[in-house]
Design a protein around this motif. Structure first.
Motif, PDB file in Angstrom:
ATOM      1  N   TRP A 424       0.860  -1.188   0.000  1.00 15.17           N
ATOM      2  CA  TRP A 424       0.000   0.000   0.000  1.00 15.17           C
ATOM      3  C   TRP A 424       0.891   1.231   0.000  1.00 15.17           C
ATOM      4  CZ3 TRP A 424      -3.237   2.087   4.698  1.00 15.17           C
ATOM      5  CH2 TRP A 424      -4.122   3.081   4.242  1.00 15.17           C
ATOM      6  N   ASN A 425       0.686   2.102  -0.974  1.00 14.34           N
ATOM      7  CA  ASN A 425       1.425   3.353  -1.101  1.00 14.34           C
ATOM      8  C   ASN A 425       2.937   3.126  -1.207  1.00 14.34           C
ATOM      9  OD1 ASN A 425      -0.879   4.984  -1.097  1.00 14.34           O
ATOM     10  ND2 ASN A 425      -0.967   4.969   1.145  1.00 14.34           N
ATOM     11  N   GLY A 426       3.287   2.069  -1.911  1.00 14.47           N
ATOM     12  CA  GLY A 426       4.675   1.759  -2.206  1.00 14.47           C
ATOM     13  C   GLY A 426       4.734   0.978  -3.502  1.00 14.47           C
ATOM     14  N   PRO A 427       5.922   0.731  -4.017  1.00 18.15           N
ATOM     15  CA  PRO A 427       6.029   0.024  -5.296  1.00 18.15           C
ATOM     16  C   PRO A 427       5.697  -1.459  -5.163  1.00 18.15           C
ATOM     17  CG  PRO A 427       8.199   0.428  -4.367  1.00 18.15           C
ATOM     18  CD  PRO A 427       7.226   1.154  -3.480  1.00 18.15           C
ATOM     19  N   THR A 428       5.373  -2.069  -6.282  1.00  9.45           N
ATOM     20  CA  THR A 428       5.145  -3.518  -6.284  1.00  9.45           C
ATOM     21  C   THR A 428       6.418  -4.269  -5.944  1.00  9.45           C
ATOM     22  OG1 THR A 428       5.617  -3.644  -8.664  1.00  9.45           O
ATOM     23  CG2 THR A 428       3.309  -3.389  -8.022  1.00  9.45           C
ATOM     24  N   THR A 429       7.567  -3.647  -6.163  1.00 12.39           N
ATOM     25  CA  THR A 429       8.854  -4.288  -5.931  1.00 12.39           C
ATOM     26  C   THR A 429       9.297  -4.222  -4.476  1.00 12.39           C
ATOM     27  OG1 THR A 429       9.913  -2.221  -6.575  1.00 12.39           O
ATOM     28  CG2 THR A 429       9.670  -3.896  -8.271  1.00 12.39           C
ATOM     29  N   GLY A 430       8.522  -3.601  -3.611  1.00 14.54           N
ATOM     30  CA  GLY A 430       8.919  -3.479  -2.215  1.00 14.54           C
ATOM     31  C   GLY A 430       8.769  -4.797  -1.478  1.00 14.54           C
ATOM     32  N   ALA A 431       9.855  -5.272  -0.868  1.00 16.07           N
ATOM     33  CA  ALA A 431       9.834  -6.505  -0.086  1.00 16.07           C
ATOM     34  C   ALA A 431      10.768  -6.329   1.107  1.00 16.07           C
ATOM     35  CB  ALA A 431      10.273  -7.701  -0.924  1.00 16.07           C
ATOM     36  N   ALA A 432      10.371  -6.885   2.253  1.00 17.18           N
ATOM     37  CA  ALA A 432      11.158  -6.755   3.478  1.00 17.18           C
ATOM     38  C   ALA A 432      11.770  -8.096   3.838  1.00 17.18           C
ATOM     39  CB  ALA A 432      10.276  -6.258   4.625  1.00 17.18           C
ATOM     40  N   GLY A 433      13.035  -8.080   4.239  1.00 11.84           N
ATOM     41  CA  GLY A 433      13.734  -9.308   4.566  1.00 11.84           C
ATOM     42  C   GLY A 433      13.147 -10.069   5.742  1.00 11.84           C
ATOM     43  N   ALA A 434      12.428  -9.379   6.626  1.00 13.54           N
ATOM     44  CA  ALA A 434      11.849 -10.029   7.800  1.00 13.54           C
ATOM     45  C   ALA A 434      10.446 -10.569   7.532  1.00 13.54           C
ATOM     46  CB  ALA A 434      11.808  -9.047   8.969  1.00 13.54           C
TER      47      ALA A 434
END
Length: 479
Positions: A424-434
């Motif tokens: 939400w309100n970020g790119p589709t490519t955003g992913a967090a390592g945790a």
């Protein structure tokens, strides 16, 4: 079957890797050695395995610039992009240790007050075959190799034939970290090499990062071998939906990044963007087009620095050009047409096509397509509900994003879109390592990676433990 593989620095033309393809006999021996090593490695104390993983992370940090330059040289990624990959790879070491401790270390599930203890242990698979991609040649295979080694598996690693130098560097770094012989081995080659390795009776797990077609082929190859765990991280046809409330300037930045970062060569890149018809939607699309036309396309040593780098090869650009023509044949109209650079056949400028008004049959075809490069299809819809419906109309389910709207609207989007990563309100490519990272439908097979990769690296073993044999006769219930 080709007999040799070589790669060259895309900036200087200097050789980076040259070697023979691993033949069938060599693969059989590598797998046999891995089976022997797996039996020894799983008996290594866990604290020693953790120490080696930490040392590997330290080596990455010490040689950060060297491996960054190697990634950029071999696969053409822009320096900032390669640097980000190295940083993610460094972080993966401690994240994987934390994941092992939280999710896969031995547990006692009772309070210990009774005569019977209930214990869950985790047994490694044995030999894990990791098939790596070219787009993140360090980080993505590393995200499977690290947890596999932590869990006590031996690993046979086949890097992409387009990123063999990076794969070789990684294996050497693990040796420097103190990993025993044969616990991690590399084989070299393309599809034929992977097929031969998968056929080995020593393989206990196959981990792939690749296309839907590759995942399906391996799934078929393993038919009738339920003892081999298969973890698939596949591609996507990822949608981004834009609420009319979103600021056009913000939309332009987030959507263009989603679609064109890494030259569109991320499995999470946006392929379709849906806007609500009207003045606000038109402003958002125009801002996106304006932002995209201003992007610099170039090579990794350009000054000023490029926003969008080259595709992996000239052949990849040719294939993408065919995709562009297919989209035109479906009725899409170019807002930013196809343009390839005269400097390098792998350099393709970002493309935006408008699918508004195409037939429903063409919409269905569009949702089923898979491509890997800087092409984005935008479409105007009558309302947000229609946008959600079109976003979900795909057999893939890797990533999706909503820009603007309320939290309630976002929750509705999460429920409807059917993806494994929904932002939400970020790119589709955003992913967090945790967090877990994985797709649904044709984007995966219920084996999320990321923080959860540790889960597919071992099997749970349940035990009921008593300090002495029970005096109770278990047949007494029927006497």
């Amino acid at each position: 079957m080709c007999t040799s593989i070589s790669s060259f620095d895309s900036r200087t033309g200097q050789p980076l890797f040259a070697g023979d393809v691993t033949d069938w006999g060599q693969i059989a021996e590598v797998m046999r050695q891995a089976g022997v090593a797996a039996d020894l490695w799983r008996r290594h104390p866990v604290d020693q395995r953790i120490q080696i993983v930490r040392r590997y992370g330290e080596i990455l940090a010490e040689d950060r610039d060297k491996i960054r330059d190697l990634i950029s040289g071999e696969v053409g990624k822009l320096p900032w992009d390669s640097a980000g990959e190295v940083s993610a790879s460094i972080a993966k070491a401690e994240l994987s240790i934390a994941a092992w401790q939280q999710r896969r270390s031995q547990q006692q599930v009772d309070d210990g007050s009774g005569p019977v203890r209930r214990i869950v242990r985790y047994r490694p698979l044995g030999v894990a075959l990791v098939l790596g991609p070219f787009n993140f040649p360090l980080h993505l295979p590393g995200g499977q190799i690290i947890p596999a080694l932590l869990a006590g598996n031996a690993v046979v690693f086949k890097p992409s034939e387009q990123a063999t130098a990076v794969g070789q560097w990684m294996v050497q770094a693990w040796k420097r970290a103190g990993l025993p012989d044969h616990v991690l081995q590399m084989i070299v080659g393309g599809v034929e090499t992977a097929v031969a390795a998968i056929d080995s009776p020593h393989v206990n797990g196959v981990f792939l990062t690749g296309s839907r077609a590759a995942g399906r082929a391996i799934h078929r190859q393993l038919s009738g071998r339920p003892g081999v765990l298969l973890a698939l991280e596949l591609g996507g046809n990822n949608p981004v939906v834009i609420d009319p409330s979103a600021d056009p300037r913000v939309v332009a930045g987030l959507v263009s990044f989603s679609a064109f970062v890494s030259a569109g060569q991320r499995c999470t890149c946006a392929r379709r963007a849906f806007f609500v018809e009207g003045r606000l939607g038109d402003q958002q699309i125009q801002a996106l087009v304006d932002r995209t036309t201003q992007m610099r396309v170039g090579l990794c040593d350009d000054s000023p620095a490029a926003h969008v780098g080259p595709l992996i090869s000239a052949a990849a650009a040719t294939s993408l050009r065919e995709t562009y023509q297919t989209l035109l044949d479906l009725g899409c109209s170019p807002l930013i047409p196809w343009q390839a650079s005269d400097r390098n056949p792998a350099l393709v400028h970002p493309v935006i096509l408008d699918a508004t008004g195409i037939p429903e049959s063409a919409e269905a075809t569009l949702g089923e397509m898979e491509w890997f490069g800087p092409i984005l299809v935008v479409q105007r819809t009558g309302n947000l509900d229609r946008a959600f419906s079109l976003a979900a109309s795909t057999p893939y389910g890797l990533s999706a994003a909503l820009l603007g709207g309320s939290e309630d609207v976002f929750q509705r989007f999460v429920d409807q879109v059917g993806a494994g990563v929904v932002n939400w309100n970020g790119p589709t490519t955003g992913a967090a390592g945790a967090l877990p990272f994985g797709g649904l439908g044709d984007s995966g097979n219920h084996r999320p990676a990321g923080y959860y990769a540790i889960d597919f690296c071992s099997d749970p073993v349940a035990s009921l433990q008593r300090p002495a044999p029970s005096a109770d006769d278990p047949w007494s219930v029927v006497e």
